[in-house]
Design a protein around this motif. Structure first.
Motif, PDB file in Angstrom:
ATOM      1  N   GLY A  11       0.779  -1.225   0.000  1.00 18.20           N
ATOM      2  CA  GLY A  11       0.000   0.000   0.000  1.00 18.20           C
ATOM      3  C   GLY A  11       0.815   1.282   0.000  1.00 18.20           C
ATOM      4  O   GLY A  11       0.243   2.377   0.060  1.00 18.20           O
ATOM      5  N   LEU A  12       2.135   1.170  -0.067  1.00 19.79           N
ATOM      6  CA  LEU A  12       3.002   2.342  -0.023  1.00 19.79           C
ATOM      7  C   LEU A  12       3.807   2.461  -1.308  1.00 19.79           C
ATOM      8  O   LEU A  12       4.080   1.456  -1.973  1.00 19.79           O
ATOM      9  CB  LEU A  12       3.972   2.224   1.157  1.00 19.79           C
ATOM     10  CG  LEU A  12       3.344   2.109   2.552  1.00 19.79           C
ATOM     11  CD1 LEU A  12       4.424   1.779   3.579  1.00 19.79           C
ATOM     12  CD2 LEU A  12       2.615   3.382   2.931  1.00 19.79           C
ATOM     13  N   GLU A  30       8.633   4.569   0.564  1.00 23.96           N
ATOM     14  CA  GLU A  30       8.014   4.681   1.882  1.00 23.96           C
ATOM     15  C   GLU A  30       7.948   3.350   2.624  1.00 23.96           C
ATOM     16  O   GLU A  30       7.580   3.304   3.793  1.00 23.96           O
ATOM     17  CB  GLU A  30       6.593   5.243   1.760  1.00 23.96           C
ATOM     18  CG  GLU A  30       6.531   6.671   1.246  1.00 23.96           C
ATOM     19  CD  GLU A  30       5.106   7.156   1.059  1.00 23.96           C
ATOM     20  OE1 GLU A  30       4.193   6.283   1.010  1.00 23.96           O
ATOM     21  OE2 GLU A  30       4.897   8.372   0.966  1.00 23.96           O
ATOM     22  N   GLN A  76      -2.780   2.536   7.617  1.00 22.56           N
ATOM     23  CA  GLN A  76      -3.577   2.775   6.421  1.00 22.56           C
ATOM     24  C   GLN A  76      -5.051   2.489   6.745  1.00 22.56           C
ATOM     25  O   GLN A  76      -5.364   1.937   7.797  1.00 22.56           O
ATOM     26  CB  GLN A  76      -3.078   1.866   5.296  1.00 22.56           C
ATOM     27  CG  GLN A  76      -1.634   2.149   4.876  1.00 22.56           C
ATOM     28  CD  GLN A  76      -1.134   1.203   3.804  1.00 22.56           C
ATOM     29  OE1 GLN A  76      -1.846   0.922   2.836  1.00 22.56           O
ATOM     30  NE2 GLN A  76       0.091   0.708   3.963  1.00 22.56           N
ATOM     31  N   PRO A  77      -5.962   2.857   5.853  1.00 24.17           N
ATOM     32  CA  PRO A  77      -7.391   2.671   6.137  1.00 24.17           C
ATOM     33  C   PRO A  77      -7.799   1.240   6.479  1.00 24.17           C
ATOM     34  O   PRO A  77      -8.813   1.038   7.153  1.00 24.17           O
ATOM     35  CB  PRO A  77      -8.066   3.132   4.835  1.00 24.17           C
ATOM     36  CG  PRO A  77      -7.130   4.165   4.293  1.00 24.17           C
ATOM     37  CD  PRO A  77      -5.758   3.632   4.600  1.00 24.17           C
ATOM     38  N   ASP A  78      -7.015   0.239   6.050  1.00 23.61           N
ATOM     39  CA  ASP A  78      -7.380  -1.144   6.365  1.00 23.61           C
ATOM     40  C   ASP A  78      -7.148  -1.498   7.830  1.00 23.61           C
ATOM     41  O   ASP A  78      -7.587  -2.552   8.301  1.00 23.61           O
ATOM     42  CB  ASP A  78      -6.656  -2.143   5.453  1.00 23.61           C
ATOM     43  CG  ASP A  78      -5.130  -2.119   5.604  1.00 23.61           C
ATOM     44  OD1 ASP A  78      -4.621  -1.480   6.555  1.00 23.61           O
ATOM     45  OD2 ASP A  78      -4.453  -2.737   4.777  1.00 23.61           O
ATOM     46  N   HIS A 125      -2.054  -2.437   7.924  1.00 18.07           N
ATOM     47  CA  HIS A 125      -0.738  -2.067   7.418  1.00 18.07           C
ATOM     48  C   HIS A 125      -0.381  -0.633   7.808  1.00 18.07           C
ATOM     49  O   HIS A 125      -1.219   0.265   7.677  1.00 18.07           O
ATOM     50  CB  HIS A 125      -0.693  -2.214   5.898  1.00 18.07           C
ATOM     51  CG  HIS A 125      -0.965  -3.603   5.425  1.00 18.07           C
ATOM     52  ND1 HIS A 125      -2.236  -4.032   5.084  1.00 18.07           N
ATOM     53  CD2 HIS A 125      -0.141  -4.662   5.275  1.00 18.07           C
ATOM     54  CE1 HIS A 125      -2.174  -5.310   4.733  1.00 18.07           C
ATOM     55  NE2 HIS A 125      -0.914  -5.715   4.836  1.00 18.07           N
ATOM     56  N   ASN A 146       1.070   3.153   7.678  1.00 16.03           N
ATOM     57  CA  ASN A 146       1.325   4.141   6.640  1.00 16.03           C
ATOM     58  C   ASN A 146       2.801   4.548   6.702  1.00 16.03           C
ATOM     59  O   ASN A 146       3.568   4.009   7.512  1.00 16.03           O
ATOM     60  CB  ASN A 146       0.387   5.345   6.785  1.00 16.03           C
ATOM     61  CG  ASN A 146       0.476   6.011   8.159  1.00 16.03           C
ATOM     62  OD1 ASN A 146       1.525   6.009   8.791  1.00 16.03           O
ATOM     63  ND2 ASN A 146      -0.634   6.582   8.618  1.00 16.03           N
TER      64      ASN A 146
END
Length: 212
Positions: free
Chosen positions: A39-40, A44, A182-184, A187, A189
């Protein structure tokens, strides 16, 4: 003449000493999506941020990203043999999160991690075992069995041990920690990864200085 030769020899030895201490360490980051940087953007993720953090501390380390999103400890056990290529000096082991998500029997997780650590030992690779904690909703028996896996195996193999991958996120306060995910909600950010590395980094330095 003898004094001059001694000075030349001392200079050569000093140069060799600098070269030896500057030799790059090859570090395998062996894990799942937390290691892979899910997701990054690439810069990052865990591996690039860890490499940059180590460089800022004066350590030249090639960090190999062996994170596979969705991987379980069974997947790790299946690929560890060919992942430990001859140049690898040390390994960070961060697997088990997907076993938790699937409710896999802790005895199975333990056996798979034991296989991974046994392979690392056979290759002469130093290991930092990074643990995870089962949530309370799995029940006390499951949680007790799962949480004991990482410290037990680290002790068995003489590996370095860090109790929690998420230690740097204020995990004892869920509301505080939420901003680093993250939104999930699973994981971290980019800022979360930074904080994880700040907490984990000193243990990694202990690992690689032992490998040097």
């Amino acid at each position: 003449m003898l004094q001059a030769r001694r000075k030349v020899l001392a200079t050569i030895l000093a140069i060799w000493g600098v070269a030896a201490t500057a030799e790059e360490v090859d570090l395998l980051a062996f894990g799942d999506s937390l290691t892979a940087g899910y997701g990054l953007i690439e810069t990052e993720g865990f591996v690039p941020q860890l490499r940059d953090w180590l460089a800022a501390q004066g350590h030249e380390v090639r960090v190999v990203n062996a994170g596979v999103s969705g991987d379980t400890t069974a997947g790790g056990a299946a690929r560890i043999g060919w992942s430990l290529t001859p140049e690898i000096d040390a390994m960070i082991l961060t697997l088990g999160g997907n076993d938790l998500l699937r409710g896999i029997d802790p005895a199975v997780t333990r056996a798979n991690l034991d296989t991974i650590l046994s392979e690392a030992e056979a290759h002469g690779v130093s290991v930092l075992v990074v643990g995870l904690r089962a949530p309370d909703n799995y029940g006390p028996e499951y949680k007790t069995a799962f949480d004991a896996i990482y410290p037990d195996l680290a002790e068995d193999y003489g590996a370095l041990y860090e109790p929690s991958f998420f230690a740097g996120l204020g995990e004892d306060d869920p509301r505080e920690a939420r901003q680093y995910f993250q939104p999930d909600g699973i994981h971290p950010n980019a800022d979360g990864v930074r904080r994880i590395i700040e907490a984990l980094g000193p243990r990694v330095i202990g690992l690689i200085t032992g490998a040097e």
